[in-house]
Design an enzyme around this catalytic site. Structure first.
Site, PDB file in Angstrom:
ATOM      1  N   LYS A 145      39.781  42.987  38.698  1.00  0.00           N
ATOM      2  CA  LYS A 145      38.675  42.129  39.157  1.00  0.00           C
ATOM      3  C   LYS A 145      39.131  41.083  40.152  1.00  0.00           C
ATOM      4  O   LYS A 145      38.385  40.713  41.048  1.00  0.00           O
ATOM      5  CB  LYS A 145      38.011  41.418  37.963  1.00  0.00           C
ATOM      6  CG  LYS A 145      37.217  42.332  37.066  1.00  0.00           C
ATOM      7  CD  LYS A 145      36.526  41.556  35.973  1.00  0.00           C
ATOM      8  CE  LYS A 145      37.472  40.906  35.000  1.00  0.00           C
ATOM      9  NZ  LYS A 145      38.318  41.821  34.217  1.00  0.00           N
TER      10      LYS A 145
ATOM     11  N   GLY B  43      43.619  36.531  33.234  1.00  0.00           N
ATOM     12  CA  GLY B  43      44.674  36.338  34.220  1.00  0.00           C
ATOM     13  C   GLY B  43      44.566  37.401  35.264  1.00  0.00           C
ATOM     14  O   GLY B  43      44.363  38.563  34.942  1.00  0.00           O
ATOM     15  N   HIS B  44      44.595  36.996  36.520  1.00  0.00           N
ATOM     16  CA  HIS B  44      44.646  38.031  37.534  1.00  0.00           C
ATOM     17  C   HIS B  44      45.486  37.595  38.713  1.00  0.00           C
ATOM     18  O   HIS B  44      45.684  36.422  38.960  1.00  0.00           O
ATOM     19  CB  HIS B  44      43.246  38.486  37.950  1.00  0.00           C
ATOM     20  CG  HIS B  44      42.312  37.382  38.250  1.00  0.00           C
ATOM     21  ND1 HIS B  44      41.213  37.136  37.477  1.00  0.00           N
ATOM     22  CD2 HIS B  44      42.328  36.466  39.210  1.00  0.00           C
ATOM     23  CE1 HIS B  44      40.586  36.091  37.977  1.00  0.00           C
ATOM     24  NE2 HIS B  44      41.239  35.672  39.030  1.00  0.00           N
TER      25      HIS B  44
ATOM     26  N   GLN C 201      37.752  39.183  31.504  1.00  0.00           N
ATOM     27  CA  GLN C 201      37.815  40.242  30.479  1.00  0.00           C
ATOM     28  C   GLN C 201      36.913  41.430  30.858  1.00  0.00           C
ATOM     29  O   GLN C 201      36.715  41.670  32.036  1.00  0.00           O
ATOM     30  CB  GLN C 201      37.460  39.687  29.089  1.00  0.00           C
ATOM     31  CG  GLN C 201      38.527  38.768  28.501  1.00  0.00           C
ATOM     32  CD  GLN C 201      38.355  37.322  28.868  1.00  0.00           C
ATOM     33  OE1 GLN C 201      37.255  36.814  28.918  1.00  0.00           O
ATOM     34  NE2 GLN C 201      39.443  36.642  29.132  1.00  0.00           N
TER      35      GLN C 201
ATOM     36  N   ASP D 271      41.225  43.709  32.724  1.00  0.00           N
ATOM     37  CA  ASP D 271      42.372  44.112  33.558  1.00  0.00           C
ATOM     38  C   ASP D 271      42.041  45.262  34.497  1.00  0.00           C
ATOM     39  O   ASP D 271      42.898  46.087  34.816  1.00  0.00           O
ATOM     40  CB  ASP D 271      43.590  44.503  32.688  1.00  0.00           C
ATOM     41  CG  ASP D 271      43.917  43.444  31.666  1.00  0.00           C
ATOM     42  OD1 ASP D 271      43.902  42.265  32.043  1.00  0.00           O
ATOM     43  OD2 ASP D 271      44.163  43.794  30.508  1.00  0.00           O
TER      44      ASP D 271
HETATM   45  P1  IMP Z   1      41.294  36.145  22.894  1.00  0.00           P
HETATM   46  O1  IMP Z   1      40.352  36.233  24.040  1.00  0.00           O
HETATM   47  O2  IMP Z   1      42.597  35.455  23.228  1.00  0.00           O
HETATM   48  O3  IMP Z   1      40.644  35.599  21.653  1.00  0.00           O
HETATM   49  O4  IMP Z   1      41.728  37.656  22.512  1.00  0.00           O
HETATM   50  C1  IMP Z   1      40.806  38.585  21.954  1.00  0.00           C
HETATM   51  C2  IMP Z   1      41.056  39.985  22.499  1.00  0.00           C
HETATM   52  O5  IMP Z   1      40.727  40.005  23.886  1.00  0.00           O
HETATM   53  C3  IMP Z   1      42.515  40.454  22.412  1.00  0.00           C
HETATM   54  O6  IMP Z   1      42.519  41.852  22.194  1.00  0.00           O
HETATM   55  C4  IMP Z   1      43.054  40.151  23.797  1.00  0.00           C
HETATM   56  O7  IMP Z   1      44.166  40.981  24.112  1.00  0.00           O
HETATM   57  C5  IMP Z   1      41.835  40.479  24.642  1.00  0.00           C
HETATM   58  N1  IMP Z   1      41.826  39.775  25.932  1.00  0.00           N
HETATM   59  C6  IMP Z   1      41.552  38.482  26.167  1.00  0.00           C
HETATM   60  N2  IMP Z   1      41.604  38.202  27.478  1.00  0.00           N
HETATM   61  C7  IMP Z   1      41.892  39.357  28.093  1.00  0.00           C
HETATM   62  C8  IMP Z   1      42.037  39.720  29.475  1.00  0.00           C
HETATM   63  O8  IMP Z   1      41.897  38.919  30.407  1.00  0.00           O
HETATM   64  N3  IMP Z   1      42.325  41.029  29.709  1.00  0.00           N
HETATM   65  C9  IMP Z   1      42.435  41.950  28.717  1.00  0.00           C
HETATM   66  N4  IMP Z   1      42.307  41.648  27.426  1.00  0.00           N
HETATM   67  C10 IMP Z   1      42.030  40.370  27.119  1.00  0.00           C
END
Ligand code: IMP
Length: 425
Positions: free
Chosen positions: A16, A40-41, A223, A13
């Site tokens: 990007k 998501g962006h 991420q 977040d």
């Molecule tokens: P997962 O990717 O859904 O398995 O989540 C694992 C961890 O990554 C959690 O803490 C989510 O909140 C975090 N996470 C996954 N995608 C994002 C992102 O795009 N931005 C910020 N945190 C993310």
């Protein structure tokens, strides 16, 4: 040869989407190398706002080849919804390709994600529940179903049968959930397959050929470094490699084909989900940053945890990713604060430590050491570096010094024209 990687240098977040959109305008190819629709962006183009989860931001530029690499996990339903959203708004998707080696997400992955989180209770990871972790688990277990399987009806029917039998048994025995109908899932995914077919390609070849032909290639990470499976705050991480190390395996090129690595860095720190966060602000300053910076998750809508800029993290990200520059975003969010702080190191058991610890128990015990800086006023209209107030320049220069990397881009607002470029791609 000209290729550049964009990575998140904090917990994701970092903004990007905007930086990728800007650099995409100067590229020929944009390739995503990991993650899925957990990312998501938002990209703002004029008065239009686009929310993208899976499709590279390059899609908003009609002449760019956009690639979803083999390192991504793809939910066909989410993918086709995103395609429809773009087409409905007049954005062409004919320049999009998906790797035939990309792994596919199924409803049982999402269900396992959701029920595993419930089962963890207060020890939950805080996942996005999009099935990302369980899909990567199948990949490493070597039972995953890839796009190339989905394209062959008989192969797919057979693999789905075997997988679904074991997933349904698992769901029933561990969680008491009834499971999914084979016939329904088969028909649904065969229908998806035909809609996806025009986009499928051996994308490693496309990227390789583009680089060989001296085209500009941009690798877009989702991420951030601290969510990397190996280098993040394990186990509070995602199941892929957002760091620049993920590019080679996630797209299918060698490290010698990468020229530059830009880390996108927010002027403060945020994180969603659980896990220790040394510079977190649990007071009205944190609330102020959250409200002013619209720090709410694009995917889940969750409020993001906010804190001061942490130089230990960005110095770590500089090393892990081999950053050649940073794009510093959201400096405008900190405007109008009397003073701002930078965390320059941690105190752990009475000693100052400079390196980011492996153990989250150690990280939870770290106390931030701060330096304080004079704040600044509105900078959202500044278009040249030298016209920024001296207090902002002092803040930026201290970040560069502490993190061992120079700023290549400064972003002072969400729009394309609110971007100060110091080092062009
Ligand atoms: P997962 O990717 O859904 O398995 O989540 C694992 C961890 O990554 C959690 O803490 C989510 O909140 C975090 N996470 C996954 N995608 C994002 C992102 O795009 N931005 C910020 N945190 C993310």
């Amino acid at each position: 040869m000209s290729s550049l990687v964009i990575v998140g240098a904090q917990w994701g977040d970092e903004g990007k989407g905007k930086i990728t959109d800007y650099l995409a305008s100067r590229s020929d190819v944009v390739a995503r190398y990991q993650g899925g629709n957990n990312a998501g962006h938002t990209v703002e183009v004029g008065k239009e706002k686009y929310k993208l989860n899976l499709i590279p931001s390059g899609i908003l530029h009609a002449d760019k080849l956009c690639i979803i690499g083999n390192g991504v996990v793809l939910d066909p339903e989410a993918f086709l919804n995103e395609i429809k959203m773009l087409q409905d708004r007049g954005v062409s998707t004919s320049n999009l390709k998906i790797s035939d080696r990309t792994h596919v997400i199924f409803p049982y992955h999402k269900k396992i994600d959701e029920l595993s989180e419930l089962q963890r209770g207060s020890n939950d990871i805080g996942t996005t529940k999009k099935g990302i972790g369980p899909a990567y688990m199948d990949k490493t277990e070597r039972t995953g179903i890839r796009i190339c399987d989905l394209m062959k009806k008989d192969v797919f029917a057979q693999k789905l049968k075997v997988n679904l039998e074991s997933k349904n048994r698992y769901l029933k025995e561990i969680f008491g959930f009834e499971g999914y109908s084979y016939q329904e899932l088969l028909e649904k995914y065969l229908d998806y397959a035909e809609q996806i077919r025009p986009y499928v390609a051996d994308t490693s070849v496309l990227v390789y050929d583009a680089i060989k032909a001296n085209k500009k290639v941009l690798f877009e990470g989702a991420q951030g470094t601290l969510l990397d499976l190996d280098f993040g705050t394990y186990p509070y991480v995602t199941s892929s490699h957002p760091g620049s190390g993920g590019v080679g395996t996630g797209v299918g090129i060698g490290p010698s084909m990468i020229n530059k690595v830009i880390g996108v860095v927010k002027a403060y720190t945020t994180r969603v989900g659980k896990g220790p966060f040394p510079s977190e602000l649990l007071d009205e300053t944190g609330d102020y940053i959250r409200e002013k910076g619209f720090e709410f998750g694009t995917v889940t809508g969750r409020p993001r945890r906010c804190g001061w800029f942490d130089a230990v993290i960005v110095r770590y990200a500089t090393r892990i990713n081999g950053l050649t520059g940073i794009a510093l975003t959201k400096l405008d969010t900190l405007a109008d604060m009397k003073t701002v702080k930078i965390c320059t190191g941690y105190k752990l058991n009475g000693e100052i430590i400079r390196e980011f610890p492996a153990s989250i128990e150690d990280l939870a015990g770290c106390e931030p050491v701060y330096e304080e800086f004079e704040g600044w006023g509105d900078i959202s209209g500044v278009t040249e570096y030298n016209k920024l107030p001296t207090s902002v320049i002092r803040y930026i220069e201290r970040i560069e010094e502490l993190c061992g990397v120079k700023a290549a881009i400064i972003s002072v607002g969400p729009r394309r024209d609110q971007t100060i470029v110091i080092d062009e791609f």
